[in-house]
Design a protein around this motif. Structure first.
Motif, PDB file in Angstrom:
ATOM      1  N   ASN A  43     -23.474 -31.005 -29.478  1.00  0.00           N
ATOM      2  CA  ASN A  43     -23.709 -31.306 -28.066  1.00  0.00           C
ATOM      3  C   ASN A  43     -22.437 -31.151 -27.247  1.00  0.00           C
ATOM      4  OD1 ASN A  43     -26.240 -31.925 -28.975  1.00  0.00           O
ATOM      5  ND2 ASN A  43     -26.192 -34.088 -28.384  1.00  0.00           N
ATOM      6  N   ASP A  44     -21.310 -31.544 -27.826  1.00  0.00           N
ATOM      7  CA  ASP A  44     -20.036 -31.393 -27.138  1.00  0.00           C
ATOM      8  C   ASP A  44     -19.686 -29.917 -26.983  1.00  0.00           C
ATOM      9  OD1 ASP A  44     -17.674 -32.541 -25.958  1.00  0.00           O
ATOM     10  OD2 ASP A  44     -16.583 -31.957 -27.766  1.00  0.00           O
ATOM     11  N   TYR A  45     -19.957 -29.141 -28.002  1.00  0.00           N
ATOM     12  CA  TYR A  45     -19.724 -27.695 -27.932  1.00  0.00           C
ATOM     13  C   TYR A  45     -20.583 -27.052 -26.843  1.00  0.00           C
ATOM     14  CZ  TYR A  45     -19.643 -22.791 -29.374  1.00  0.00           C
ATOM     15  OH  TYR A  45     -19.529 -21.427 -29.395  1.00  0.00           O
ATOM     16  N   ILE A  46     -21.848 -27.452 -26.745  1.00  0.00           N
ATOM     17  CA  ILE A  46     -22.734 -26.926 -25.709  1.00  0.00           C
ATOM     18  C   ILE A  46     -22.158 -27.229 -24.328  1.00  0.00           C
ATOM     19  CG2 ILE A  46     -25.004 -27.248 -24.626  1.00  0.00           C
ATOM     20  CD1 ILE A  46     -26.109 -27.691 -27.498  1.00  0.00           C
ATOM     21  N   SER A  47     -21.681 -28.456 -24.155  1.00  0.00           N
ATOM     22  CA  SER A  47     -21.142 -28.857 -22.855  1.00  0.00           C
ATOM     23  C   SER A  47     -19.833 -28.138 -22.540  1.00  0.00           C
ATOM     24  CB  SER A  47     -20.933 -30.369 -22.836  1.00  0.00           C
ATOM     25  OG  SER A  47     -20.356 -30.799 -21.625  1.00  0.00           O
ATOM     26  N   LYS A  48     -18.903 -28.105 -23.489  1.00  0.00           N
ATOM     27  CA  LYS A  48     -17.587 -27.525 -23.231  1.00  0.00           C
ATOM     28  C   LYS A  48     -17.658 -26.024 -23.001  1.00  0.00           C
ATOM     29  CE  LYS A  48     -14.723 -30.989 -25.543  1.00  0.00           C
ATOM     30  NZ  LYS A  48     -13.784 -31.249 -26.660  1.00  0.00           N
ATOM     31  N   ASN A  49     -18.631 -25.352 -23.646  1.00  0.00           N
ATOM     32  CA  ASN A  49     -18.765 -23.902 -23.492  1.00  0.00           C
ATOM     33  C   ASN A  49     -19.789 -23.522 -22.438  1.00  0.00           C
ATOM     34  OD1 ASN A  49     -17.076 -22.434 -25.740  1.00  0.00           O
ATOM     35  ND2 ASN A  49     -17.931 -24.281 -26.670  1.00  0.00           N
ATOM     36  N   ASN A 159     -31.732 -24.450 -26.364  1.00  0.00           N
ATOM     37  CA  ASN A 159     -33.043 -23.918 -25.989  1.00  0.00           C
ATOM     38  C   ASN A 159     -34.163 -24.854 -26.424  1.00  0.00           C
ATOM     39  OD1 ASN A 159     -31.830 -21.647 -24.898  1.00  0.00           O
ATOM     40  ND2 ASN A 159     -32.107 -20.402 -26.744  1.00  0.00           N
ATOM     41  N   ASP A 160     -34.059 -25.392 -27.635  1.00  0.00           N
ATOM     42  CA  ASP A 160     -35.101 -26.284 -28.156  1.00  0.00           C
ATOM     43  C   ASP A 160     -35.171 -27.570 -27.335  1.00  0.00           C
ATOM     44  OD1 ASP A 160     -37.178 -26.698 -29.925  1.00  0.00           O
ATOM     45  OD2 ASP A 160     -35.919 -27.435 -31.543  1.00  0.00           O
ATOM     46  N   ALA A 161     -34.015 -28.120 -26.994  1.00  0.00           N
ATOM     47  CA  ALA A 161     -33.988 -29.352 -26.199  1.00  0.00           C
ATOM     48  C   ALA A 161     -34.566 -29.105 -24.805  1.00  0.00           C
ATOM     49  CB  ALA A 161     -32.559 -29.882 -26.098  1.00  0.00           C
ATOM     50  N   TYR A 162     -34.247 -27.943 -24.237  1.00  0.00           N
ATOM     51  CA  TYR A 162     -34.807 -27.622 -22.925  1.00  0.00           C
ATOM     52  C   TYR A 162     -36.324 -27.481 -22.976  1.00  0.00           C
ATOM     53  CZ  TYR A 162     -36.466 -24.900 -19.034  1.00  0.00           C
ATOM     54  OH  TYR A 162     -37.222 -24.472 -17.983  1.00  0.00           O
ATOM     55  N   TYR A 163     -36.824 -26.738 -23.959  1.00  0.00           N
ATOM     56  CA  TYR A 163     -38.277 -26.566 -24.089  1.00  0.00           C
ATOM     57  C   TYR A 163     -38.954 -27.936 -24.214  1.00  0.00           C
ATOM     58  CZ  TYR A 163     -42.797 -25.050 -25.971  1.00  0.00           C
ATOM     59  OH  TYR A 163     -44.148 -24.859 -26.184  1.00  0.00           O
ATOM     60  N   THR A 164     -38.387 -28.793 -25.042  1.00  0.00           N
ATOM     61  CA  THR A 164     -38.961 -30.126 -25.261  1.00  0.00           C
ATOM     62  C   THR A 164     -38.981 -30.920 -23.963  1.00  0.00           C
ATOM     63  OG1 THR A 164     -38.172 -30.104 -27.553  1.00  0.00           O
ATOM     64  CG2 THR A 164     -38.722 -32.250 -26.588  1.00  0.00           C
ATOM     65  N   ALA A 165     -37.852 -30.961 -23.258  1.00  0.00           N
ATOM     66  CA  ALA A 165     -37.781 -31.716 -22.006  1.00  0.00           C
ATOM     67  C   ALA A 165     -38.728 -31.138 -20.960  1.00  0.00           C
ATOM     68  CB  ALA A 165     -36.345 -31.715 -21.484  1.00  0.00           C
ATOM     69  N   ASP A 215     -30.412 -37.095 -27.849  1.00  0.00           N
ATOM     70  CA  ASP A 215     -29.430 -37.287 -26.773  1.00  0.00           C
ATOM     71  C   ASP A 215     -29.448 -36.107 -25.807  1.00  0.00           C
ATOM     72  OD1 ASP A 215     -28.601 -39.716 -27.791  1.00  0.00           O
ATOM     73  OD2 ASP A 215     -26.813 -38.903 -28.787  1.00  0.00           O
ATOM     74  N   LEU A 216     -29.517 -34.894 -26.363  1.00  0.00           N
ATOM     75  CA  LEU A 216     -29.518 -33.701 -25.524  1.00  0.00           C
ATOM     76  C   LEU A 216     -30.836 -33.568 -24.763  1.00  0.00           C
ATOM     77  CD1 LEU A 216     -27.776 -31.272 -24.734  1.00  0.00           C
ATOM     78  CD2 LEU A 216     -28.857 -29.992 -26.605  1.00  0.00           C
ATOM     79  N   VAL A 217     -31.951 -33.846 -25.428  1.00  0.00           N
ATOM     80  CA  VAL A 217     -33.247 -33.816 -24.738  1.00  0.00           C
ATOM     81  C   VAL A 217     -33.243 -34.797 -23.571  1.00  0.00           C
ATOM     82  CG1 VAL A 217     -35.727 -34.265 -24.932  1.00  0.00           C
ATOM     83  CG2 VAL A 217     -34.534 -33.064 -26.776  1.00  0.00           C
ATOM     84  N   GLY A 218     -32.731 -35.996 -23.805  1.00  0.00           N
ATOM     85  CA  GLY A 218     -32.703 -36.998 -22.749  1.00  0.00           C
ATOM     86  C   GLY A 218     -31.855 -36.564 -21.566  1.00  0.00           C
ATOM     87  N   LYS A 219     -30.717 -35.936 -21.847  1.00  0.00           N
ATOM     88  CA  LYS A 219     -29.870 -35.424 -20.763  1.00  0.00           C
ATOM     89  C   LYS A 219     -30.609 -34.369 -19.956  1.00  0.00           C
ATOM     90  CE  LYS A 219     -25.694 -32.674 -19.984  1.00  0.00           C
ATOM     91  NZ  LYS A 219     -24.517 -32.022 -20.595  1.00  0.00           N
ATOM     92  N   TYR A 220     -31.217 -33.400 -20.643  1.00  0.00           N
ATOM     93  CA  TYR A 220     -31.938 -32.335 -19.949  1.00  0.00           C
ATOM     94  C   TYR A 220     -33.135 -32.899 -19.183  1.00  0.00           C
ATOM     95  CZ  TYR A 220     -29.368 -28.638 -22.459  1.00  0.00           C
ATOM     96  OH  TYR A 220     -28.405 -27.789 -22.937  1.00  0.00           O
ATOM     97  N   TYR A 221     -33.839 -33.821 -19.791  1.00  0.00           N
ATOM     98  CA  TYR A 221     -35.024 -34.425 -19.166  1.00  0.00           C
ATOM     99  C   TYR A 221     -34.635 -35.114 -17.854  1.00  0.00           C
ATOM    100  CZ  TYR A 221     -39.152 -37.514 -18.792  1.00  0.00           C
ATOM    101  OH  TYR A 221     -40.264 -38.198 -18.361  1.00  0.00           O
TER     102      TYR A 221
END
Length: 318
Positions: A43-49, A159-165, A215-221
């Motif tokens: 999750n940190d890598y996704i955010s930093k990049n 991508n998976d977290a976004y689809y879920t949210a 955690d990532l799903v919740g952020k995107y949601y």
């Protein structure tokens, strides 16, 4: 065999409903930024990049069973997460394999996701055969493809977290880990219709788990609900599938009295072009998030750049 874990789902008693055609929207793959080690905090890598999820491609699959969830058509209770257990097979590979072999396998899911694409192949208003009878009656089901680099894993998780949210929001469902976001392993332990344990083992190989995923799903949601993007409020990039301005969220029911399907168009600025090889099945509901005025008609967006005219669509706001 392309899909080696999927001789699983007990067939459901389906309700015979009229099928609908899906639209196709191509999304360009994202370029990798840099390689990471498997023990990095994803999750940190996704955010930093500054990794952004891609848009959802909706396609017409071959699964011809049309049954509602236990609460009715268009009323899922959440999203169930799978992983494919097929090393290096892309979402395109898996979609092709499923569409060609689902009858033999007796299994099908709504979507496949890898680091470059989210491909939805079954209308999520209806159930699929992915996790046994009980779970099939409750959940939208999505498969996370096995990738071979950590960067691609991070992108696939985004991508998976976004689809879920996005699916939780589409169906006005709350984000509740272990209730509206569940795994195949959880479904198997609750109802014993299958004996599968995915996606936990695959996630663990990358130093990841469902707590981090949630955690990532919740952020995107929260971000999608608050301001229509997966970014935090000070982010710069707008999520491509929920752009804002002229945002009008709701559903359109489509019908073309002169044909079996309602036509679609695309726009390039003020120039409109017919979509010649796809349409929307009559008397079917579609999620829409934007409206556009053109030549005296209102057009409703049903995919990234595919729109249906008010000549064929009745809009209901949500």
């Amino acid at each position: 065999m392309m899909f080696n874990k999927k001789l699983i789902a007990s067939a459901v008693t389906s309700v015979a409903l009229a099928g609908m055609g899906f639209v196709t929207t191509q999304v360009a793959p994202q370029a990798a930024t840099q390689e990471v080690h498997a023990d990095a905090w994803v999750n940190d890598y996704i955010s930093k990049n500054n990794i952004k999820p891609v848009g959802i491609e909706n396609r017409e699959g071959t699964f011809n069973q049309w049954f509602g969830y236990e609460n009715g058509v268009g009323k899922p209770e959440g999203v169930l997460i799978h992983e494919t257990a097929t090393p290096n097979a892309t979402a395109e590979n898996e979609v092709s394999y499923f569409n060609n072999h689902w009858k033999k396998l007796s299994t099908y899911v709504h979507a496949f996701i890898d680091g470059n694409k989210i491909i939805n192949i079954k209308n999520t208003n209806y159930g699929v055969w992915g996790a046994g009878y009980t779970a099939n009656q409750k959940y939208i089901q999505v498969e996370l493809c096995n990738v071979n680099t950590a960067d691609q894993f991070a992108r696939s998780i985004s991508n998976d977290a976004y689809y879920t949210a996005a699916k939780l929001i589409q169906y006005n469902l709350p984000f509740v880990p272990n209730k509206t976001v569940v795994t195949h392993k959880q479904a198997a332990s609750w109802w014993h219709d299958t004996n599968h344990t995915d996606p936990d083992g695959y996630l663990a190989r990358w130093g990841y788990d469902m707590n981090q995923f949630n955690d990532l799903v919740g952020k995107y949601y929260n971000n999608l609900k608050d301001h229509g993007t997966t970014d935090d409020q000070n982010g710069q990039t707008t999520q491509p599938s929920t752009p804002d301005p002229n945002k009008h969220v709701g559903r359109v029911n489509v019908n073309n009295p002169d044909s079996f399907a309602s036509p679609l168009v695309s726009f390039n600025g003020d120039t409109m072009k017919d979509v010649v090889n796809r349409g929307l099945g009559n008397n079917t509901p579609w999620y829409t998030d934007q409206q556009k005025q053109h030549d005296g008609h209102t057009y409703y967006r049903v995919s990234t750049n595919e729109w249906v005219s008010d000549q064929y669509a009745t809009f209901t706001a949500e």
